[in-house]
Design an enzyme around this catalytic site. Structure first.
Site, mmCIF file in Angstrom:
data_model
loop_
_atom_site.group_PDB
_atom_site.id
_atom_site.type_symbol
_atom_site.label_atom_id
_atom_site.label_comp_id
_atom_site.label_asym_id
_atom_site.label_seq_id
_atom_site.Cartn_x
_atom_site.Cartn_y
_atom_site.Cartn_z
ATOM 1 N N GLU A 246 1.829 2.658 -15.025
ATOM 2 C CA GLU A 246 2.131 4.073 -14.774
ATOM 3 C C GLU A 246 3.480 4.507 -15.345
ATOM 4 O OE1 GLU A 246 -0.860 2.888 -11.643
ATOM 5 O OE2 GLU A 246 0.880 1.969 -12.609
ATOM 6 N N GLU B 149 -4.321 -1.563 -7.913
ATOM 7 C CA GLU B 149 -3.960 -1.138 -6.553
ATOM 8 C C GLU B 149 -5.170 -1.254 -5.615
ATOM 9 O OE1 GLU B 149 -0.487 2.085 -6.678
ATOM 10 O OE2 GLU B 149 -2.156 2.648 -7.975
#
Length: 693
Positions: free
Chosen positions: A125, A105
Site C-alpha cells: 500500500e 490482511e
C-alpha cells in the site's frame, strides 16, 4: 460466483474466484461472509479452508471498484476479517502465488495459515501513498516480528513465503498439493478441538522496540522526504507496540483516512491507474487479434539502436542488428557488451546470462537478413531523407505482414509511411535514451496504422517491460512537443535575468530529476539547435531566444565537448557554473536591449511547468493524446517529472485550473508573452470548475 463454496470430508472450502488476481471487491467480500455463515451453520462441517482460484490467493483490493461506492460498501474488509476471527470453527488460509495488500490482511485474520513455496507475500500500500488499512500494521508485526514487518510495510516489497517459514505467519509450508495439505491440516486441528490464538492476542516481541522504531524513522527520513506514507506506517506500528492491538488498529484507520486525502497519495494512485489505462486505446478493443512477434530486427547500431536491441535480447527474443559499415557494427556490439558487463559488475546479471543475451543479437551488413523479421525498428539519423531511404529499402525486403517501426522522435510518421506500399503496417516506436534503461515507449499511430499493429506493439511493450503511451502524429509527438515549450521559457528567463544554475536549481527543488540546462548538456545542445533551425525555416513566426544558438556557435554542445551551459572536466559529469556562459548571457541581454531583473524561483517553476500544461492541453484538444493521464505517464516515465506530483496535468488539477489560467494570463502580459497562447481547453475547464482528470 465471486466465492465458490464446496465441502470435502467434513470441511468447507471457500475459493475466491474474481479473476485475474481475486481482488476483494464487494461481491467477493460478501461471498466470504456468506460462506463462513453457511459453514458455521452446517453441523457436518468441522473446519473451514479458504484459498484462491487461478494464479493468486488474492492481490488485495479490487481496483475496478476504486473511487466507487462499492469500495466502502459493507461488508468492508475489516468486517470480513472480524467474521473470520469470530468463526466458531477453525479457519485455515491456504496461500499460493500471490497474497498482497488486503489479500494478506485477510489471511492474517485467519486462525491458521499454510503457504505454498514461492508465494509472494507483501503489503504494498505504501507504493500508493497509503498504509495497510485492515489491520496489516498490527497483525503482521505480531506474526513475523517487528523488524521484518516494518521492513515489509515501509518498503512494500514482496517476500517469498519460504523466507518467512518459521515465523508466526505460517503454521506450515506445504509440500505437494496445497489444498490437500490445507485440508489435512484443518482436519488435524478440528480433531484436537479449540482454535489457535488469534494474531490480535499476541504481543509484539522485540528486544529494543523503541530503538528499532527510531532507527526505522531515521532511515525513512533519508529516502522518503516527499512521501508521508512511510512515516505514517511507522507511527501505526509504534501505536500497536505502545498501546496494544485495539488502539493500534483504530490509529491505523485514522492514518489511512488521512493519507487518502494527501496530494502525494492521489499522485501515486493516479500513476498506478494511469499506467494501466495507457494500454487501453479507445477504438482498439481488448480482444483485437495480434500478430506473432518471434524475430526482431533493428536498423542502426548506434547508442539508440544498440539499446533497443538489448531490450529484445533481455526478453529472450532474437534480434538482427543491421549497419552499413563493419566498423559501426563492431562499435555497436562492443557498446552492448560493455553495458552488459557493467550489469555483471553490479551483480545484476550473471556472466552466463550475459553470453546468452549476446548470442541472441545477430550482427549483419546485409539487408537480405531482415527478410524473416516480424518486427523491424529503424534507429537511424533523425533526418527525413535518411528515414525515407531506409523505408524504401525496407519495403522491398521485409516480408508481408511484418511491422515496420520508426524510432523517430519528431518527424512526420505519415510521410515516412507513404514511402511504402503498406502504410497500414507502419508505426512509430519512439524509445527514450538510454533505450535499455528508460521505461517510456511512445507508440505513434499514423493515419493508416492498422489496429492490429497497434495492439501488437502495445503487447510487445509489455514483453520488453516498457510503459507504452499512444500518440497521434504531430511534430515532437507528446513528450518532445511539450518539452520544446518548457525549454523556450527557460531560454526566455535567461535573457530576462536568470542564470542556468538558478533555473536548474529551482525546478530540481520542485522535484524534477534534472533541470533544463543540465538535461540539454547531457543530451547534446546541438540536438535542440537542429530543431530550432528547422523551426526558423518552417515556422518563422515562432519567437525563440537566440542565446542557445550563440552557445552552439561557440561549439559548446554539452558534456561531449567538455562545455555547454556548464563546464565539465574530463571523466567527470559534474556540472560547474561557467563564467564564460554567464557573461555571454548578460551580454546577449544587453545586445537585445533587455534590462535584466531578479526572477524568483516561484516564477521559474510556474513558467516551466505551466508551459508543459498549456501545450498538454492543446495536445488533448487535437486528439494527439486520448486522455490526460497518458500525458502524465509520458512525463513520469520519460522526463523525470516528480512522481509524488503525479505528472503535469494532475499537478495542474491540484493547483486548480482557475489558478493556472490566471497565472498564464499574467505571464502572457509580460515580455516574451507572445509565447503564451493559452489553450482553450484550460479556459473551458476552468470556467466549469473542472480538471483534466
Amino acid at each position: 460466483m465471486a466465492v465458490d463454496y464446496t465441502t470435502r470430508d467434513g470441511m468447507a472450502v471457500l475459493t475466491l474466484n474474481n479473476p485475474p488476481v481475486n481482488g476483494l471487491g464487494h461481491a467477493t467480500r460478501a461471498g466470504i461472509v456468506a460462506g463462513l455463515d453457511r459453514a458455521n451453520a452446517d453441523p457436518d462441517v468441522v473446519a473451514i479452508v479458504f484459498t484462491g482460484a487461478g494464479k493468486a490467493f488474492s492481490g488485495g483490493a479490487d481496483i475496478t471498484e476504486f473511487n466507487t461506492p462499492k469500495a466502502t460498501q459493507e461488508p468492508t474488509l475489516g468486517t470480513v476479517i472480524k467474521a473470520v476471527e469470530a468463526s466458531a470453527k477453525p479457519v485455515v488460509a491456504a496461500i499460493h502465488s500471490v497474497a498482497m495488500g488486503g489479500g494478506l490482511e485477510l489471511a492474517l485474520g485467519a486462525h491458521y495459515r499454510i503457504a505454498a513455496p514461492g508465494a509472494q507475500i507483501a503489503l504494498p500500500e505504501v507504493k500508493l501513498g497509503l498504509l495497510p488499512g485492515a489491520g496489516g500494521t498490527q497483525r503482521l508485526p505480531r506474526a513475523v516480528g517487528l523488524e521484518t514487518a516494518l521492513n515489509m510495510i515501509v518498503s512494500g516489497a514482496p517476500v517469498m513465503s519460504e523466507k518467512l517459514a518459521g515465523t508466526g505467519l505460517f503454521d506450515e509450508i506445504a509440500q505437494g498439493d496445497l489444498l490437500d495439505a490445507a485440508l489435512a491440516f484443518a482436519r488435524k486441528i478440528a480433531q484436537k478441538g479449540g482454535t489457535h490464538p488469534l494474531l490480535r492476542k499476541r504481543e509484539i516481541e522485540h528486544a529494543n522496540a523503541a530503538g528499532f522504531i527510531q532507527f526505522a524513522r531515521n532511515s525513512v527520513a533519508a529516502v522518503a522526504k516527499h512521501y508521508p506514507a512511510p512515516h505514517k506506517c511507522i507511527d501505526a506500528v509504534e501505536a500497536g507496540v505502545k498501546h496494544g492491538f485495539d488502539k493500534g488498529l483504530a490509529f491505523e484507520r485514522e492514518c489511512f483516512m488521512a493519507l487518502v486525502q494527501t496530494p502525494e497519495s492521489r499522485a501515486l494512485r493516479h500513476a498506478f491507474f494511469g499506467e494501466r489505462a495507457a494500454s487501453k486505446i479507445p477504438d482498439v478493443p481488448a480482444g483485437t487479434p495480434v500478430r506473432k512477434i518471434e524475430k526482431v530486427a533493428v536498423i542502426g547500431a548506434g547508442t539508440m539502436g544498440g539499446g533497443i536491441a538489448m531490450n529484445f535480447a533481455n526478453a529472450g527474443l532474437p534480434v538482427t542488428l543491421l549497419e552499413t559499415k563493419q566498423e559501426a557494427l563492431d562499435r555497436g556490439l562492443a557498446t552492448i557488451r560493455k553495458n552488459y558487463e557493467a550489469s555483471v559488475k553490479k551483480g545484476k546479471l550473471s556472466a552466463e546470462l550475459l553470453e546468452k543475451r549476446m548470442a541472441l543479437i545477430r550482427a549483419t551488413l546485409a539487408w537480405d537478413d531482415l527478410k524473416d523479421a516480424d518486427l523491424v525498428i529503424e534507429a537511424v539519423f533523425e533526418e527525413l531523407g535518411v528515414k525515407e531511404q531506409v523505408f524504401r529499402q525496407l519495403d522491398e525486403v521485409a516480408k508481408p505482414g511484418a511491422i515496420l517501426a520508426s524510432n523517430t522522435s519528431t518527424l512526420d510518421l505519415n510521410r515516412i509511411a507513404s514511402i511504402t506500399k503498406r502504410p497500414q503496417d507502419v508505426v512509430g516506436m519512439h524509445f527514450f535514451s538510454p533505450a535499455n534503461v528508460m521505461k517510456l515507449l511512445e507508440v505513434v499511430r499514423g493515419r493508416e496504422t492498422a489496429k492490429d499493429v497497434l495492439a501488437t506493439v502495445m503487447q510487445v511493450a509489455k514483453t520488453i517491460r516498457k510503459t507504452a503511451v499512444v500518440s497521434g502524429v504531430c511534430d515532437g509527438f507528446i513528450g518532445n512537443r511539450m518539452i520544446e515549450q518548457y525549454l523556450r521559457q527557460a531560454l526566455f528567463m535567461l535573457e530576462e535575468g536568470a542564470q542556468p544554475a538558478q533555473i536548474d536549481r529551482a525546478i530540481e527543488k520542485f522535484g524534477f530529476a534534472m533541470g533544463p540546462f543540465r538535461m540539454s548538456d547531457l543530451a547534446g545542445n546541438d540536438i535542440g539547435w537542429a530543431i530550432r533551425k528547422r523551426r526558423y525555416r518552417e515556422q518563422p513566426e515562432m519567437h525563440y531566444s537566440k542565446i542557445a544558438d550563440r552557445l552552439c556557435e561557440a561549439g559548446r554542445f554539452g558534456q561531449k565537448t567538455g562545455g555547454g551551459w556548464y563546464d565539465y572536466q574530463a571523466g567527470d559529469r559534474t556540472a560547474k557554473p561557467s563564467a564564460v556562459v554567464d557573461e555571454m548571457i548578460v551580454a546577449y541581454s544587453k545586445e537585445i536591449g533587455v534590462a535584466r531583473r531578479k526572477i524568483a524561483d516561484e516564477e521559474i517553476v510556474e513558467r516551466l511547468v505551466f508551459a508543459l500544461v498549456n501545450e498538454g492541453a492543446k495536445i488533448l484538444e487535437e486528439g494527439i493524446a486520448s486522455k490526460a493521464s497518458d500525458i502524465d505517464m509520458v512525463y513520469l516515465t520519460g522526463y523525470g517529472f516528480p512522481l509524488w506530483r503525479g505528472g503535469p496535468m494532475l499537478y495542474a488539477d491540484t493547483v486548480g485550473l482557475y489558478n493556472v489560467e490566471r497565472t498564464i494570463r499574467r505571464y502572457a502580459a509580460q515580455p516574451n508573452g507572445d509565447a503564451w497562447q493559452i489553450a482553450p481547453r484550460i479556459v473551458e475547464l476552468a470556467a466549469q470548475g473542472r480538471g483534466f482528470n
